[in-house]
Design an enzyme around this catalytic site. Structure first.
Site, PDB file in Angstrom:
ATOM      1  N   LYS A 204       0.824  -1.203   0.000  1.00 46.07           N
ATOM      2  CA  LYS A 204       0.000   0.000   0.000  1.00 46.07           C
ATOM      3  C   LYS A 204       0.868   1.267   0.000  1.00 46.07           C
ATOM      4  CE  LYS A 204      -4.311  -1.503   0.030  1.00 46.07           C
ATOM      5  NZ  LYS A 204      -5.253  -1.359   1.129  1.00 46.07           N
ATOM      6  N   ARG A 238      -4.592  -9.937   3.377  1.00 42.05           N
ATOM      7  CA  ARG A 238      -4.602  -9.992   1.909  1.00 42.05           C
ATOM      8  C   ARG A 238      -3.256  -9.482   1.424  1.00 42.05           C
ATOM      9  NH1 ARG A 238      -9.240  -7.395  -1.997  1.00 42.05           N
ATOM     10  NH2 ARG A 238      -7.780  -5.709  -2.382  1.00 42.05           N
TER      11      ARG A 238
END
Length: 274
Positions: A204, A238
């Site tokens: 991210k 995830r």
């Protein structure tokens, strides 16, 4: 603990797994490396050309069917915020609906309630893939928690049993890096809501901005963030790099006493212990 891998992937592999055969091959390879479930999405991450509901269904349903034909016991989730797509995906065999809009579609809760599927309720602000003003929160953790509490009540009122609800605080979704770091530090407050907690932290932007690394060089930071989340109560992660993530998860489980070591040899022999 469960490790989830996403395919097709526009965020990390820039569309390399969009084709049906590549998506299926990637999913099966992820399972070989230890992924517990596969998350399938039909809309590219972030900005891009609009994808209609029919187009999204045409993209995800063939992947679900093809993967399950080869791995019938695999858990598959569909990453969508459209109830019609969720309905088609569940009919094709998806066991989880991963809704990053937090039940933004008024029909989503009903569709899930009328099935046996689980729902991932994710915190976000406003509709996905729509330009928004800079992220602002007075207390990001408190506001995320309040949002998820309200959405859990909504899901239960629609008939979704609590045991089929999973929550996701939505790292980076309508949040800046300071917000995502604060969520990670105080993730136990979100875990305290009760339902299983999923986190999607892999590669991210909050990781890239924290350690100044491009997407392809964020594995170490991703594993550190993932481990911090597990220690704070996350039980589903995830991740993109399945093999490294599974190793890190299993080691964290061993440290926490959730998993026994695979073998015991060091300083256990009757002799030759140093």
């Amino acid at each position: 603990m469960a490790v989830v891998n996403r395919t097709p992937d526009s965020f990390f592999d820039r569309g390399a797994t969009f084709a049906l055969d590549r998506a299926v091959a990637h999913a099966l390879r992820a399972v070989e490396l230890g992924a517990d479930w596969i998350d399938i999405g039909g809309v590219p991450f972030g900005r891009g050309p609009a994808v209609t509901t029919a187009e999204e269904i045409e993209r995800v349903v063939p992947v679900i069917e093809a993967v399950l034909a080869l791995a019938p016991d695999l858990v598959i989730s569909v990453d969508t915020n459209r109830a019609a797509v969720a309905l088609a995906a569940i009919a094709a065999g998806a066991a989880v609906v991963n809704d990053t809009s937090g039940l933004g579609d008024p029909d989503m809760a009903r569709v899930v309630a009328e099935s046996d599927a689980c729902i991932v309720i994710t915190h976000s602000v406003g509709p996905p893939r729509v330009e928004k003003p800079p992220a602002r929160f007075d207390d990001v953790v408190g506001e995320v928690r309040a949002f998820l509490e309200e959405r859990i009540r909504h899901a239960e009122a629609a008939g979704i049993p609590r045991e089929r609800i999973i929550i996701d605080p939505g790292h980076d979704l309508d949040k800046n890096t300071l917000h995502s770091l604060e969520l990670t530090r105080r993730l136990d407050e979100i875990a305290g809501l009760g339902p299983p907690l999923l986190v999607a932290v892999s590669n991210k932007d909050f990781i890239g901005e924290s350690i100044d690394r491009p997407k392809e060089a964020r594995l170490s930071g991703s594993l550190a963030a993932m481990t911090a989340c597990i220690l704070a109560g996350a039980r589903i992660v995830r991740m993109h790099d399945v093999e490294a993530s599974v190793d890190a998860v299993r080691m964290t489980e061993a440290i926490l006493g959730m998993r026994a070591p695979v073998r015991l040899e060091h300083n256990t022999h009757p002799t030759r212990n140093v």
